[in-house]
Design a protein around this motif. Structure first.
Motif, mmCIF file in Angstrom:
data_model
loop_
_atom_site.group_PDB
_atom_site.id
_atom_site.type_symbol
_atom_site.label_atom_id
_atom_site.label_comp_id
_atom_site.label_asym_id
_atom_site.label_seq_id
_atom_site.Cartn_x
_atom_site.Cartn_y
_atom_site.Cartn_z
ATOM 1 N N GLY A 54 40.914 23.358 12.133
ATOM 2 C CA GLY A 54 39.992 23.175 10.984
ATOM 3 C C GLY A 54 38.911 22.053 11.647
ATOM 4 N N GLY A 55 39.328 20.950 12.737
ATOM 5 C CA GLY A 55 38.899 20.375 13.264
ATOM 6 C C GLY A 55 38.597 18.761 13.034
ATOM 7 N N THR A 56 40.098 18.958 11.917
ATOM 8 C CA THR A 56 40.425 17.367 11.862
ATOM 9 C C THR A 56 41.053 16.657 12.618
ATOM 10 O OG1 THR A 56 40.403 17.975 9.223
ATOM 11 C CG2 THR A 56 41.620 15.472 9.562
ATOM 12 N N THR A 57 40.404 15.381 13.547
ATOM 13 C CA THR A 57 41.460 14.787 14.097
ATOM 14 C C THR A 57 42.020 13.657 14.457
ATOM 15 O OG1 THR A 57 38.976 13.769 14.471
ATOM 16 C CG2 THR A 57 39.528 15.697 15.634
ATOM 17 N N ASN A 58 42.704 13.273 15.270
ATOM 18 C CA ASN A 58 44.121 11.995 14.813
ATOM 19 C C ASN A 58 43.946 11.360 16.363
ATOM 20 O OD1 ASN A 58 44.703 10.216 13.327
ATOM 21 N ND2 ASN A 58 47.176 11.615 13.771
ATOM 22 N N TYR A 59 43.589 10.390 16.579
ATOM 23 C CA TYR A 59 44.019 9.880 17.092
ATOM 24 C C TYR A 59 45.345 8.535 17.496
ATOM 25 C CZ TYR A 59 39.657 11.375 17.928
ATOM 26 O OH TYR A 59 38.235 12.268 18.339
ATOM 27 N N THR A 60 46.016 8.043 18.911
ATOM 28 C CA THR A 60 46.845 6.853 18.339
ATOM 29 C C THR A 60 45.495 5.498 18.707
ATOM 30 O OG1 THR A 60 48.804 6.233 19.846
ATOM 31 C CG2 THR A 60 46.639 7.024 21.194
ATOM 32 N N ASP A 61 46.563 4.918 18.157
ATOM 33 C CA ASP A 61 45.732 3.380 17.659
ATOM 34 C C ASP A 61 45.073 2.989 19.060
ATOM 35 O OD1 ASP A 61 47.910 1.656 15.212
ATOM 36 O OD2 ASP A 61 46.375 3.693 15.179
ATOM 37 N N SER A 62 45.563 3.442 20.116
ATOM 38 C CA SER A 62 44.820 2.175 21.143
ATOM 39 C C SER A 62 43.993 2.997 21.886
ATOM 40 C CB SER A 62 45.893 2.655 22.608
ATOM 41 O OG SER A 62 46.305 3.767 22.833
ATOM 42 N N VAL A 63 43.568 4.171 21.023
ATOM 43 C CA VAL A 63 41.920 4.803 21.657
ATOM 44 C C VAL A 63 40.656 5.202 20.370
ATOM 45 C CG1 VAL A 63 43.880 5.865 23.339
ATOM 46 C CG2 VAL A 63 42.616 7.027 21.282
ATOM 47 N N LYS A 64 41.611 4.728 19.392
ATOM 48 C CA LYS A 64 40.724 5.014 18.461
ATOM 49 C C LYS A 64 39.453 4.014 18.585
ATOM 50 C CE LYS A 64 44.407 5.698 14.682
ATOM 51 N NZ LYS A 64 44.458 5.300 13.251
ATOM 52 N N GLY A 65 38.363 5.355 18.526
ATOM 53 C CA GLY A 65 36.887 4.466 18.119
ATOM 54 C C GLY A 65 36.353 4.619 19.962
ATOM 55 N N ARG A 66 37.276 4.488 20.752
ATOM 56 C CA ARG A 66 36.617 5.045 22.310
ATOM 57 C C ARG A 66 37.435 6.191 22.508
ATOM 58 N NH1 ARG A 66 39.884 3.053 26.320
ATOM 59 N NH2 ARG A 66 42.013 2.820 25.164
ATOM 60 N N PHE A 67 38.331 7.520 21.979
ATOM 61 C CA PHE A 67 38.048 8.362 22.821
ATOM 62 C C PHE A 67 37.643 9.745 22.200
ATOM 63 C CE2 PHE A 67 42.147 8.007 26.340
ATOM 64 C CZ PHE A 67 40.847 6.816 26.736
ATOM 65 N N THR A 68 37.792 10.738 21.795
ATOM 66 C CA THR A 68 36.809 11.717 20.606
ATOM 67 C C THR A 68 37.272 12.783 20.950
ATOM 68 O OG1 THR A 68 34.893 10.082 19.991
ATOM 69 C CG2 THR A 68 35.173 13.115 19.874
ATOM 70 N N ILE A 69 38.193 14.035 20.404
ATOM 71 C CA ILE A 69 38.534 15.116 21.264
ATOM 72 C C ILE A 69 37.675 15.890 19.738
ATOM 73 C CG2 ILE A 69 40.382 15.160 18.848
ATOM 74 C CD1 ILE A 69 42.477 16.851 20.780
ATOM 75 N N SER A 70 37.023 17.112 20.938
ATOM 76 C CA SER A 70 36.432 18.878 20.363
ATOM 77 C C SER A 70 37.503 19.702 21.022
ATOM 78 C CB SER A 70 35.236 18.368 20.491
ATOM 79 O OG SER A 70 35.521 18.370 21.877
ATOM 80 N N ARG A 71 36.437 20.586 19.782
ATOM 81 C CA ARG A 71 37.205 22.081 20.456
ATOM 82 C C ARG A 71 36.187 22.842 20.778
ATOM 83 N NH1 ARG A 71 41.826 23.764 17.396
ATOM 84 N NH2 ARG A 71 42.035 25.623 18.721
ATOM 85 N N ASP A 72 36.389 23.595 21.172
ATOM 86 C CA ASP A 72 35.258 25.393 20.877
ATOM 87 C C ASP A 72 35.929 26.419 20.756
ATOM 88 O OD1 ASP A 72 33.606 27.740 22.146
ATOM 89 O OD2 ASP A 72 32.274 26.152 22.853
ATOM 90 N N ASN A 73 35.732 27.095 19.689
ATOM 91 C CA ASN A 73 37.275 28.319 19.956
ATOM 92 C C ASN A 73 36.352 28.967 21.079
ATOM 93 O OD1 ASN A 73 38.875 26.409 18.349
ATOM 94 N ND2 ASN A 73 38.006 27.303 16.115
ATOM 95 N N ARG A 74 34.927 29.800 20.469
ATOM 96 C CA ARG A 74 34.799 31.016 21.582
ATOM 97 C C ARG A 74 35.177 30.660 22.807
ATOM 98 N NH1 ARG A 74 30.407 31.880 23.558
ATOM 99 N NH2 ARG A 74 29.521 29.293 23.424
#
Length: 118
Positions: A54-74
């Motif tokens: 559904g697009g909910t994201t979670n990050y390990t503490d060391s990358v929070k605020g610096r990395f962004t994960i996304s997806r394109d299902n199509r």
């Protein structure tokens, strides 16, 4: 057979940015949560980010605020935008699908090397 193909790595100076891509084939991509993992020399592979169906994201503490994960299902793709890179982000980066028991796909891709120079 599921195939995972990572790309987008490279050599970048500290503070720089990279965008990683992962192409997934051989399965119904949209039903899986997806994650990015990394393995530095001499260290165990660790999960750095995940995104649910559904697009909910979670990050390990060391990358929070610096990395962004996304997806394109199509397009059956998952991305990792990495900003403010640090030397400690140097590793081989992989994608897979996180589960309660580990990962969904037994065969890992070749990974993509990220090297951050200080």
């Amino acid at each position: 057979q599921v195939q995972l193909v990572e790309s987008g790595g490279g050599l970048v100076q500290s503070g720089g940015s990279l965008r990683l891509s992962c192409a997934v084939s051989g399965t119904i991509f949209s039903i899986y949560a997806m994650g990015w993992y990394r393995q530095a020399p001499g260290k165990q592979r660790e999960e750095v980010a995940r995104i649910t169906r559904g697009g909910t994201t979670n990050y390990t503490d060391s990358v929070k605020g610096r990395f962004t994960i996304s997806r394109d299902n199509r397009k059956r793709m998952v991305y990792l935008q990495m900003d403010s890179l640090k030397a400690e982000d140097t590793a081989v980066y992989y994608c897979n699908s996180p589960t309660v028991a580990g990962v969904a796909f037994a065969s890992w891709g070749q990974g993509t090397q990220v090297t951050v120079s200080s």
